[in-house]
Design a protein around this motif. Structure first.
Motif, PDB file in Angstrom:
ATOM      1  N   ILE A   1      12.564  60.780-117.664  1.00  0.00           N
ATOM      2  CA  ILE A   1      11.626  60.626-116.552  1.00  0.00           C
ATOM      3  C   ILE A   1      11.112  59.196-116.633  1.00  0.00           C
ATOM      4  O   ILE A   1      10.160  58.908-117.349  1.00  0.00           O
ATOM      5  CB  ILE A   1      10.467  61.633-116.637  1.00  0.00           C
ATOM      6  N   GLY A   2      11.783  58.304-115.927  1.00  0.00           N
ATOM      7  CA  GLY A   2      11.395  56.897-115.998  1.00  0.00           C
ATOM      8  C   GLY A   2      11.585  56.377-117.410  1.00  0.00           C
ATOM      9  O   GLY A   2      12.676  56.443-117.974  1.00  0.00           O
ATOM     10  N   ASP A   3      10.552  55.823-117.992  1.00  0.00           N
ATOM     11  CA  ASP A   3      10.591  55.287-119.347  1.00  0.00           C
ATOM     12  C   ASP A   3      10.385  56.375-120.404  1.00  0.00           C
ATOM     13  O   ASP A   3      10.504  56.110-121.593  1.00  0.00           O
ATOM     14  CB  ASP A   3       9.506  54.221-119.528  1.00  0.00           C
ATOM     15  N   LEU A   4      10.081  57.571-119.968  1.00  0.00           N
ATOM     16  CA  LEU A   4       9.766  58.668-120.881  1.00  0.00           C
ATOM     17  C   LEU A   4      11.004  59.518-121.131  1.00  0.00           C
ATOM     18  O   LEU A   4      11.674  59.960-120.199  1.00  0.00           O
ATOM     19  CB  LEU A   4       8.648  59.527-120.284  1.00  0.00           C
TER      20      LEU A   4
END
Length: 193
Positions: free
Chosen positions: A179-182
């Motif tokens: 999830i994006g950078d996660l």
């Protein structure tokens, strides 16, 4: 309407508590202590109606209690409720618990808290009196007990949940979700199935 139902022992330890208005836990404990001290000071031969309802809802509320062996049963109701009607309701509630537990005591409420709450919810729900017929309440309680036994009770819950999840046919979950950078790593759940 009923504002609160409290069941505590001779030392003020609450065993069954149901507030029908939201109070922080700290305030609930203060209310229970104050009501306990009000009821404890009274002789058993004195009237079972107290004027301490302002602790819970205001001057419109009154406390009606019943002392049975080591337990105090306290109901708080507003002025629309009859004191004698509430006292009769408490007596019906205590008799139902007696029948359910074969002479109710503190240990019954400690070790079978769920059953005590179930009986209470059969009698009063959402500040309204639902049922006072002991036979109806006992029939519903026995049906609930049969249902719990047929499902294996609380110890069998994880197994039932895992088999249900397995049988509903969900697609295989990815091991890493981005999830994006996660990045979230999903644990291997097959050990629980």
């Amino acid at each position: 309407m009923i504002q609160a139902i409290l069941v505590f022992n001779n030392h003020g330890k609450p065993w069954l508590v149901s507030f029908y208005q939201r109070f922080p836990e700290e305030i609930q404990q203060q209310i229970i202590r104050k009501i306990f001290h009000l009821a404890l000071k009274r002789d058993d031969n004195i009237c079972k109606f107290l004027g301490g309802g302002s602790l819970i809802g205001g001057s419109d509320y009154k406390l009606i209690y019943w002392h049975d062996a080591t337990l105090y049963f306290v109901f708080c109701g507003d002025s629309s409720e009859s004191e004698l009607g509430i006292l009769d309701l408490i007596q019906d509630f205590v008799e139902t618990l007696d029948k359910c537990f074969e002479n109710v005591c503190e240990l019954d409420l400690i070790f079978h808290m769920d059953k005590g709450h179930y009986v209470l919810q059969e009698v009063v729900m959402g500040r309204m009196v639902l049922e006072i017929n002991m036979n109806e309440i006992m029939a519903h309680t026995e049906a609930q007990n049969r249902l719990e036994k047929s499902e294996g009770g609380l110890p069998a819950a994880p197994t039932r949940a895992a088999s249900t999840m397995k049988n509903i046919g969900l697609p295989e979950m990815p091991w890493i979700i981005n999830i994006g950078d996660l990045k979230i790593k999903v644990p291997n759940l097959s050990q629980f199935v």
